[in-house]
Design an enzyme around this catalytic site. Structure first.
Site, mmCIF file in Angstrom:
data_model
loop_
_atom_site.group_PDB
_atom_site.id
_atom_site.type_symbol
_atom_site.label_atom_id
_atom_site.label_comp_id
_atom_site.label_asym_id
_atom_site.label_seq_id
_atom_site.Cartn_x
_atom_site.Cartn_y
_atom_site.Cartn_z
ATOM 1 N N ASP A 1 0.864 -1.178 0.000
ATOM 2 C CA ASP A 1 0.000 0.000 0.000
ATOM 3 C C ASP A 1 0.905 1.233 0.000
ATOM 4 O O ASP A 1 2.134 1.121 0.021
ATOM 5 C CB ASP A 1 -0.979 -0.034 1.180
ATOM 6 C CG ASP A 1 -0.286 0.054 2.523
ATOM 7 O OD1 ASP A 1 0.944 0.230 2.559
ATOM 8 O OD2 ASP A 1 -0.971 -0.057 3.550
ATOM 9 N N SER A 2 0.305 2.397 -0.013
ATOM 10 C CA SER A 2 1.095 3.619 -0.169
ATOM 11 C C SER A 2 1.517 4.208 1.167
ATOM 12 O O SER A 2 2.321 5.125 1.209
ATOM 13 C CB SER A 2 0.271 4.658 -0.905
ATOM 14 O OG SER A 2 -0.797 5.086 -0.070
ATOM 15 N N ASP B 1 -7.776 -7.441 0.136
ATOM 16 C CA ASP B 1 -6.872 -7.687 1.264
ATOM 17 C C ASP B 1 -7.627 -7.339 2.516
ATOM 18 O O ASP B 1 -8.515 -6.452 2.496
ATOM 19 C CB ASP B 1 -5.632 -6.789 1.191
ATOM 20 C CG ASP B 1 -5.942 -5.385 1.694
ATOM 21 O OD1 ASP B 1 -6.566 -4.615 0.932
ATOM 22 O OD2 ASP B 1 -5.602 -5.058 2.844
ATOM 23 N N PHE C 1 -3.096 5.330 4.228
ATOM 24 C CA PHE C 1 -4.172 4.881 5.110
ATOM 25 C C PHE C 1 -3.692 4.766 6.554
ATOM 26 O O PHE C 1 -4.366 5.190 7.488
ATOM 27 C CB PHE C 1 -4.707 3.531 4.618
ATOM 28 C CG PHE C 1 -5.810 2.972 5.472
ATOM 29 C CD1 PHE C 1 -7.100 3.452 5.347
ATOM 30 C CD2 PHE C 1 -5.556 1.978 6.400
ATOM 31 C CE1 PHE C 1 -8.128 2.943 6.151
ATOM 32 C CE2 PHE C 1 -6.572 1.467 7.198
ATOM 33 C CZ PHE C 1 -7.858 1.951 7.071
ATOM 34 N N GLY D 1 -11.198 3.690 0.486
ATOM 35 C CA GLY D 1 -12.143 4.445 1.284
ATOM 36 C C GLY D 1 -13.451 3.722 1.545
ATOM 37 O O GLY D 1 -14.454 4.335 1.889
#
Lengths: 385, 385
Positions: A101-102, A276, A105, A226
């Site tokens: 992921d980036s 995920d 979050f 989101g």
């Protein structure tokens, strides 16, 4: 530029759509590290380990790909260090595909003193208080240092319920960052893929406004972010229903952070390919088993004298070779083996469910599969005599 | 009676002395559940699980037998329950030999409000405050309910340093309880073995006074208890030197709660055959690896960038397939996999050490083995460049 990126990105990364059954899709992602059969569930390996599982064991459950978290790994042990050690695959002894992921979050959910501007987000590490900055460019750099096969754009994930203004800001910022991530990703080695993320909260209009510019930018895959952030399941599924049809059919679609076994089946039915969630691993550590007959809480005293395994017909040794009484004992005694066994049970069940959906889509009987699966869940666990 | 007991006890339980090299002994214990090669190290499975290890994995390290703790299992899940579920072997999915302690040692170290009389010991559970009574008869009954292959007498283990009066009381009480355990054990099914325990603290005279009546009673094996409880290694070894020679040569000899790799080698050199200790498992959970080159503390920052495995030549995947940098990361991040891997590394090293000793005794080169082993330990770990 878009065309170049796409060409480069797909020369070793490719998605092949094999079959449709209604909106449900059977596919295959090719990466230099191997194949990902879709619909795919990605076990979460937050800190470069799927908690309580050997990597070979994760593989044995049927996982083609795991997810690792940029936020955790940027703080410890650090992406430059992992790169020096040969990348995340070598580091965690998982030679198969990895999606990262980036970091966005978890900055929102774990870090303190975070400050979001158009430039990016600054935050204080939850580990030692160090200040960090995460920009779209740095998010890409970190994921490339890690060596992720699938890289996610930095986005702003708004927790629900939220005001329209908050959601709008998330959409706008995520789109600005998407473009910057796309540019930063032009330096990526051959075979890596970059996914864009659709935001828009629980607002269908904003969701659609988020999709179009993303698709125009051109990504190797598209995620819906989101969701699974506090809204009812029906809202989540409605958003998926709005967004999935307008995503390019020739790119994989990833529903981030989802979900329960039922969520997975419903989202696959609506055209999603990748998922995920910490649910199978986290709940396993807390004594909850996911089975064909629905969830079973091993903490419950009714299991204390039950000699039956969780599922005698399972291919998973953890579901087959240990009594419920023993699992109950391990959970009550807070023994590591309890967490290990139930994590294995849950990841195996999740992968079995995905395999079942893939087979059903391929044979155009996904509707029957859904019905049969729901029936078993509704039957529930049969208590000991 | 003694003769009958012995006869019954050895009809399926037998010890065969294969070779001597100096005082060191190579042997084999036969039990209905399988063979135990001696010198043997027994991993500790306190609550019916060797912490952080699948039973198959424990076996794969080379373990022939594990130890389980009566104190813990009598409180939770309860010996009657385990018996109803088919016994401890089935419960913990370990079909091989099991030795259980008597519970006495842990009553002394874990329970509160304990009161020792000639009748036995009453104590308050550390889990829920329930009062329990553990008599010699109940200690045997519990161990037979569990289905232990090797049953230990109830004894009083005195922590050192202690006064002569305290040690004397421990010796006297342990002998009285030994005789009562022996009688209670007459009801045991065929093939089970009962071991007597030599007490006497750090007092050689009391040790010898403890041995003779025990040997006269006749047990299937003899343990030396009350060591590794705070005294220096030299004192422990001196006690072993005093006691081992007066134990019957045709019975296995078990040094309880010992020890470090060096302790094991030194005690084998003095004629001991069996050992148990939480050291490899507990230290593994805390980041310490035992290796051919001595202990390595993975918490140490010097490992953070070290791509080397702990021991590239090990047959243990945990020692071979993961970098020190990764192990360091897992330990720092408090990840279960760190504890799992280091427990596997340590139990494998312990079993390799025992296998090395057995081979050396069989080939009458135990002295050379000792020297070579000590040399590697002294060489120590070679830091990364």
């Amino acid at each position: 530029m878009t065309h170049e990126l796409r060409k480069r990105g797909t020369s070793q990364f490719a998605f092949r759509l094999i079959a449709n059954d209604g909106a449900a899709r059977l596919g295959e992602i090719e990466t230099p590290r191997g194949r990902v059969r879709t619909p795919a569930f990605m076990p979460v390996g937050t800190q470069a380990t799927v908690k309580g599982m050997y990597p070979g064991e994760v593989r044995a459950t049927g996982a083609d790909i795991v997810l690792a978290n940029t936020y955790h790994l940027m703080l410890r042990p650090g992406p430059e260090r992992i790169a020096d050690l040969g990348g995340l695959h070598a580091f965690m002894n998982w030679p198969h595909p990895i999606l990262t992921d980036s970091g966005g979050f978890q900055v929102m959910s774990l870090a303190s003193l975070r400050k979001i501007t158009d430039a990016g987000v600054t935050f204080r590490s939850h580990l030692d208080g160090t200040m960090y900055e995460l920009t779209p460019e740095r998010a890409i750099e970190i994921q490339l240092l890690l060596g992720a096969d699938i890289v996610m754009q930095l986005d702003e994930c708004v927790k629900l319920p939220a005001t329209r203004a908050e959601i709008e800001r998330g959409v706008r910022l995520s789109l600005v960052w998407a473009e910057r991530c796309r540019r930063a990703f032009e330096r990526a080695p051959l075979g890596r893929a970059l996914f864009g993320i659709v935001q828009g909260g629980d607002d269908a209009t904003l969701r659609l406004e988020s999709v179009r510019p993303l698709v125009d930018m051109g990504f190797d895959g598209y995620a819906i972010g989101g969701l699974a952030v506090g809204e009812p399941q029906a809202v989540m599924l409605r958003m998926v229903e709005e967004v999935a049809p307008v995503l390019p059919a020739d790119r994989p679609r990833y529903l981030m952070g989802v979900g329960t076994p039922e969520d997975l089946v419903e989202a696959v039915a609506r055209g999603m390919d990748m998922f995920d969630c910490v649910m199978p691993t986290r709940n396993g550590r807390h004594g909850l088993a996911f089975t064909r007959f629905g969830p079973i809480n091993l903490k419950n005293a009714r299991h204390a004298d039950d000699p039956r395994p969780l599922d005698a017909e399972s291919a998973c040794p953890a579901a087959r070779d240990y009594s419920r009484a023993y699992l109950h004992h391990l959970v009550k005694a807070n023994e590591m083996l309890g967490a290990m066994l139930l994590t294995a049970v849950n990841l195996t069940y999740y992968q079995d469910l995905m395999a079942g959906m893939r087979a059903a889509i391929g044979e155009r009987r996904f509707g029957d599969f859904q019905l049969a699966t729901r029936e078993l869940w509704a039957r529930g666990d049969i208590p000991a005599l």
